[in-house]
Design an enzyme around this catalytic site. Structure first.
Site, PDB file in Angstrom:
ATOM      1  N   HIS A 193      -8.200  -4.509  -1.576  1.00  0.00           N
ATOM      2  CA  HIS A 193      -6.990  -3.850  -1.093  1.00  0.00           C
ATOM      3  C   HIS A 193      -6.309  -4.730  -0.054  1.00  0.00           C
ATOM      4  CE1 HIS A 193      -4.391  -0.353  -0.718  1.00  0.00           C
ATOM      5  NE2 HIS A 193      -4.399  -0.532   0.594  1.00  0.00           N
TER       6      HIS A 193
ATOM      7  N   ASP B 207      -9.849  -3.002  -6.400  1.00  0.00           N
ATOM      8  CA  ASP B 207      -9.429  -2.348  -5.157  1.00  0.00           C
ATOM      9  C   ASP B 207     -10.244  -1.064  -4.960  1.00  0.00           C
ATOM     10  OD1 ASP B 207      -8.116  -0.907  -3.149  1.00  0.00           O
ATOM     11  OD2 ASP B 207      -6.133  -1.600  -3.754  1.00  0.00           O
TER      12      ASP B 207
ATOM     13  N   SER C   8       0.836  -1.199   0.000  1.00  0.00           N
ATOM     14  CA  SER C   8       0.000   0.000   0.000  1.00  0.00           C
ATOM     15  C   SER C   8       0.874   1.253   0.000  1.00  0.00           C
ATOM     16  CB  SER C   8      -0.956  -0.049   1.199  1.00  0.00           C
ATOM     17  OG  SER C   8      -1.943   0.942   1.111  1.00  0.00           O
TER      18      SER C   8
END
Length: 327
Positions: free
Chosen positions: A282, A251, A193
């Protein structure tokens, strides 16, 4: 049951089925790579990229549900790897910590360390990090996990700053300390991320000399462009180390338009590969089962394989260099 009630139940079921996206089918990841030799080396060790990713049947085809389950529940039967916490005092007075986990398979023929940068506010204690570390240890890899400054409640903040997804100094300090402890190790940098943004930016910073022990990088589920001077999109053109990017198309945190620059980068640049998965959300990527997923996710399995792919690509380049010199 009245007709009106049946109609309400039918509407609810339709909405539920739409949210869960149960009509979707498993799909193979889509791969962008303009460097055929790099692609060949990746697929030799990571053939699962040519196989369909099969999400958990009832809810795994929804990116929103995968993301919620990842953030609220985490991984299934999450292990707690045993490691050593290392404390560093930086020049500005910051107390920086990272956790070191040694390989559990000591028969591995090569010394490879994975330098891990978790997502925002995450640490070595985050469940998705623990699962990946445990899986990597069993495949002969050493892991070093950066604990973002201010994210661990038991580690004091000793300078007037906390972590920033654009500040690569902490990650650099961890790498140098890791290499000092293990001078012969080969390093693969892995970021999740916003940690993926940080790793990508680090590898693309033109004013920072990259240590020769670094053999490549992997970024997972980053958004590439946060409309900031710190976004990795501003550093992609400077990256020289082999690098692999992974995103899920569904996502909910990273909208699809943000993925176009990385598709272009992977198509036009050497030693660059982009993997786009239709499902996964995600940092979810749960797989298998009807309701209850497998303990190890598709992402865990894929990342360990990709680290091996980067090691093979590095060894292949070294052999060719030596052959060219007549060694």
């Amino acid at each position: 049951m009245s007709t009106a009630l049946l109609a309400v139940v039918a509407v609810i079921l339709c909405i539920l089925f739409r949210i869960l996206n149960v009509n979707s089918q498993p799909q193979k990841p889509t791969i962008w790579c303009g460097d055929n030799k790099f692609l060949d080396n990746v697929l030799k060790i990571s053939p699962l990229l040519n196989e369909p990713y099969i999400p958990t049947r009832l809810w795994g085809f929804s990116g929103h549900v995968q993301t919620i389950i990842h953030s609220v529940i985490g991984r299934v039967k999450c292990p707690w790897p045993m490691g050593e916490r290392i404390f560093l005092t930086l020049s500005d007075g910051t107390t920086l910590t990272y956790d070191m986990y040694q390989p559990l398979d000591t028969n591995f023929p090569d010394d490879i360390s994975i330098a891990i940068c978790p997502g925002i506010c995450n640490t070595s204690e985050s469940v998705y990090i623990r699962t990946f570390v445990h899986w990597a240890q069993y495949h002969g890899y050493r892991c070093a996990v950066l604990n973002h400054v201010g994210a661990l409640p038991k580690v004091p903040v000793t300078a007037p700053r906390i972590f920033s997804y654009g500040n690569t100094d902490d990650f650099h300090a961890m790498l140098l300390n890791l290499i000092n402890r293990h001078p012969n190790t080969k390093l693969v940098c892995v970021g999740f991320s916003l940690g993926g943004n940080l790793v990508t930016k680090y590898l693309g910073e033109s004013d920072r000399v990259k240590h020769p022990n670094i053999i490549g990088g992997i970024s997972i589920c980053q958004g590439y462009n946060a409309i900031d001077w710190s976004s990795s999109i501003n550093y992609l053109h400077n990256i020289e180390k082999p690098i692999i990017f992974v995103n899920a198309k569904d996502d909910p945190i990273v909208p699809e338009p943000l993925l176009e620059p990385i598709r272009k980068k992977a198509t036009e640049s050497p030693n660059t590969l982009y993997v786009e998965v239709a499902h996964g959300g995600h940092l979810g990527f749960y797989e298998g089962g009807l309701i209850y997923p497998n303990p190890v996710t598709w992402l865990d399995r894929t990342l360990v394989a990709l680290v091996g792919s980067l090691a093979l690509h590095y060894d292949d380049k070294i052999m060719k260099t030596r052959s060219g010199l007549g060694v």
